[in-house]
Design a protein around this motif. Structure first.
Motif, PDB file in Angstrom:
ATOM      1  N   GLY A 181       0.768  -1.233   0.000  1.00  0.00           N
ATOM      2  CA  GLY A 181       0.000   0.000   0.000  1.00  0.00           C
ATOM      3  C   GLY A 181       0.800   1.284   0.000  1.00  0.00           C
ATOM      4  O   GLY A 181       0.230   2.364   0.065  1.00  0.00           O
ATOM      5  N   ALA A 182       2.118   1.198  -0.072  1.00  0.00           N
ATOM      6  CA  ALA A 182       2.968   2.393  -0.160  1.00  0.00           C
ATOM      7  C   ALA A 182       4.172   2.046  -1.024  1.00  0.00           C
ATOM      8  O   ALA A 182       4.691   0.930  -0.948  1.00  0.00           O
ATOM      9  N   LYS A 183       4.592   2.994  -1.820  1.00  0.00           N
ATOM     10  CA  LYS A 183       5.770   2.799  -2.664  1.00  0.00           C
ATOM     11  C   LYS A 183       6.994   2.563  -1.776  1.00  0.00           C
ATOM     12  O   LYS A 183       7.187   3.231  -0.761  1.00  0.00           O
ATOM     13  N   ALA A 184       7.806   1.624  -2.196  1.00  0.00           N
ATOM     14  CA  ALA A 184       8.996   1.279  -1.414  1.00  0.00           C
ATOM     15  C   ALA A 184      10.018   2.403  -1.430  1.00  0.00           C
ATOM     16  O   ALA A 184      10.377   2.899  -2.497  1.00  0.00           O
ATOM     17  N   PRO A 185      10.503   2.802  -0.272  1.00  0.00           N
ATOM     18  CA  PRO A 185      11.650   3.711  -0.230  1.00  0.00           C
ATOM     19  C   PRO A 185      12.893   2.973  -0.740  1.00  0.00           C
ATOM     20  O   PRO A 185      12.847   1.763  -0.977  1.00  0.00           O
ATOM     21  N   ASP A 186      13.977   3.669  -0.894  1.00  0.00           N
ATOM     22  CA  ASP A 186      15.222   3.039  -1.328  1.00  0.00           C
ATOM     23  C   ASP A 186      15.649   1.969  -0.328  1.00  0.00           C
ATOM     24  O   ASP A 186      15.437   2.112   0.882  1.00  0.00           O
ATOM     25  N   ASN A 187      16.269   0.895  -0.851  1.00  0.00           N
ATOM     26  CA  ASN A 187      16.804  -0.152   0.016  1.00  0.00           C
ATOM     27  C   ASN A 187      17.724   0.455   1.078  1.00  0.00           C
ATOM     28  O   ASN A 187      18.430   1.437   0.811  1.00  0.00           O
ATOM     29  N   ASP A 188      17.698  -0.134   2.247  1.00  0.00           N
ATOM     30  CA  ASP A 188      18.529   0.244   3.395  1.00  0.00           C
ATOM     31  C   ASP A 188      18.131   1.564   4.047  1.00  0.00           C
ATOM     32  O   ASP A 188      18.800   2.023   4.964  1.00  0.00           O
ATOM     33  N   THR A 189      17.038   2.185   3.581  1.00  0.00           N
ATOM     34  CA  THR A 189      16.519   3.394   4.219  1.00  0.00           C
ATOM     35  C   THR A 189      15.822   2.992   5.511  1.00  0.00           C
ATOM     36  O   THR A 189      15.046   2.037   5.529  1.00  0.00           O
ATOM     37  N   TRP A 190      16.066   3.729   6.589  1.00  0.00           N
ATOM     38  CA  TRP A 190      15.360   3.490   7.848  1.00  0.00           C
ATOM     39  C   TRP A 190      14.051   4.262   7.817  1.00  0.00           C
ATOM     40  O   TRP A 190      14.024   5.437   7.444  1.00  0.00           O
ATOM     41  N   VAL A 191      12.958   3.577   8.184  1.00  0.00           N
ATOM     42  CA  VAL A 191      11.638   4.186   8.167  1.00  0.00           C
ATOM     43  C   VAL A 191      10.834   3.765   9.391  1.00  0.00           C
ATOM     44  O   VAL A 191      11.100   2.734  10.016  1.00  0.00           O
ATOM     45  N   GLU A 192       9.871   4.591   9.694  1.00  0.00           N
ATOM     46  CA  GLU A 192       8.868   4.273  10.698  1.00  0.00           C
ATOM     47  C   GLU A 192       7.571   4.076   9.913  1.00  0.00           C
ATOM     48  O   GLU A 192       7.205   4.917   9.097  1.00  0.00           O
ATOM     49  N   VAL A 193       6.906   2.954  10.124  1.00  0.00           N
ATOM     50  CA  VAL A 193       5.689   2.624   9.390  1.00  0.00           C
ATOM     51  C   VAL A 193       4.534   2.480  10.377  1.00  0.00           C
ATOM     52  O   VAL A 193       4.654   1.787  11.383  1.00  0.00           O
ATOM     53  N   THR A 194       3.440   3.140  10.068  1.00  0.00           N
ATOM     54  CA  THR A 194       2.217   2.982  10.838  1.00  0.00           C
ATOM     55  C   THR A 194       1.199   2.317   9.924  1.00  0.00           C
ATOM     56  O   THR A 194       1.016   2.742   8.776  1.00  0.00           O
ATOM     57  N   GLY A 195       0.579   1.261  10.423  1.00  0.00           N
ATOM     58  CA  GLY A 195      -0.389   0.546   9.607  1.00  0.00           C
ATOM     59  C   GLY A 195      -1.087  -0.543  10.394  1.00  0.00           C
ATOM     60  O   GLY A 195      -1.020  -0.576  11.623  1.00  0.00           O
ATOM     61  N   VAL A 196      -1.742  -1.450   9.674  1.00  0.00           N
ATOM     62  CA  VAL A 196      -2.482  -2.541  10.308  1.00  0.00           C
ATOM     63  C   VAL A 196      -2.081  -3.878   9.687  1.00  0.00           C
ATOM     64  O   VAL A 196      -1.696  -3.940   8.522  1.00  0.00           O
ATOM     65  N   LEU A 197      -2.191  -4.922  10.492  1.00  0.00           N
ATOM     66  CA  LEU A 197      -1.935  -6.268  10.020  1.00  0.00           C
ATOM     67  C   LEU A 197      -2.900  -6.566   8.881  1.00  0.00           C
ATOM     68  O   LEU A 197      -4.097  -6.333   8.995  1.00  0.00           O
ATOM     69  N   ARG A 198      -2.379  -7.071   7.788  1.00  0.00           N
ATOM     70  CA  ARG A 198      -3.192  -7.282   6.591  1.00  0.00           C
ATOM     71  C   ARG A 198      -3.984  -8.584   6.642  1.00  0.00           C
ATOM     72  O   ARG A 198      -5.093  -8.658   6.139  1.00  0.00           O
ATOM     73  N   ALA A 199      -3.413  -9.640   7.168  1.00  0.00           N
ATOM     74  CA  ALA A 199      -4.087 -10.936   7.238  1.00  0.00           C
ATOM     75  C   ALA A 199      -3.768 -11.578   8.581  1.00  0.00           C
ATOM     76  O   ALA A 199      -2.720 -11.323   9.164  1.00  0.00           O
ATOM     77  N   GLU A 200      -4.647 -12.397   9.028  1.00  0.00           N
ATOM     78  CA  GLU A 200      -4.446 -13.010  10.335  1.00  0.00           C
ATOM     79  C   GLU A 200      -3.744 -14.355  10.285  1.00  0.00           C
ATOM     80  O   GLU A 200      -3.421 -14.905  11.320  1.00  0.00           O
ATOM     81  N   HIS A 201      -3.504 -14.923   9.118  1.00  0.00           N
ATOM     82  CA  HIS A 201      -2.896 -16.251   9.056  1.00  0.00           C
ATOM     83  C   HIS A 201      -1.399 -16.129   8.760  1.00  0.00           C
ATOM     84  O   HIS A 201      -0.992 -15.961   7.621  1.00  0.00           O
ATOM     85  N   VAL A 202      -0.598 -16.190   9.813  1.00  0.00           N
ATOM     86  CA  VAL A 202       0.859 -16.162   9.683  1.00  0.00           C
ATOM     87  C   VAL A 202       1.367 -17.431  10.361  1.00  0.00           C
ATOM     88  O   VAL A 202       1.031 -17.706  11.511  1.00  0.00           O
TER      89      VAL A 202
END
Length: 115
Positions: free
Chosen positions: A62-83
């Motif tokens: 749901g969001a475009k990937a930042p460059d590899n090795d970039t540190w990010v803070e992500v806020t979101g929700v678990l997409r599926a319950e079967h892990v």
């Protein structure tokens, strides 16, 4: 809710109902995903020495990937319950993506801070 990546992954495997509909904030570095519209948020977990390092992953959608090795803070929700225990890589729907600096100790799986 602000969680270390390892706690979020563990809960997604063993207690997914505790994450249902809850917004979670995670901190990690970016790597490419399996397809153009996915990417991974990662942490390296060091217990004793470099020989025992483990990589923790959460698949992002749901969001475009930042460059590899970039540190990010992500806020979101678990997409599926079967892990599964065999493949403990939960998927998360990204709500907010914020670039941040590398933490002082990148091998300590600490949650994002408010500072």
């Amino acid at each position: 809710m602000t969680d270390p990546l390892e706690d979020f992954i563990g809960r997604s495997v063993h207690e997914p109902k505790t994450l249902r509909g809850r917004t979670v904030r995670l901190l990690g570095f970016v790597s490419a995903g399996k397809s153009p519209d996915t990417w991974y948020l990662n942490r390296l977990k060091l217990s004793c020495c470099a020989a025992d390092v483990r990589t923790l992953h959460v698949e992002m959608h749901g969001a475009k990937a930042p460059d590899n090795d970039t540190w990010v803070e992500v806020t979101g929700v678990l997409r599926a319950e079967h892990v599964t225990v065999e493949n403990p890589v939960p998927a998360m729907e990204v709500g907010v993506l914020k670039p941040v600096g590398q933490p002082r100790n990148p091998y300590h799986d600490a949650p994002p801070t408010d500072g």
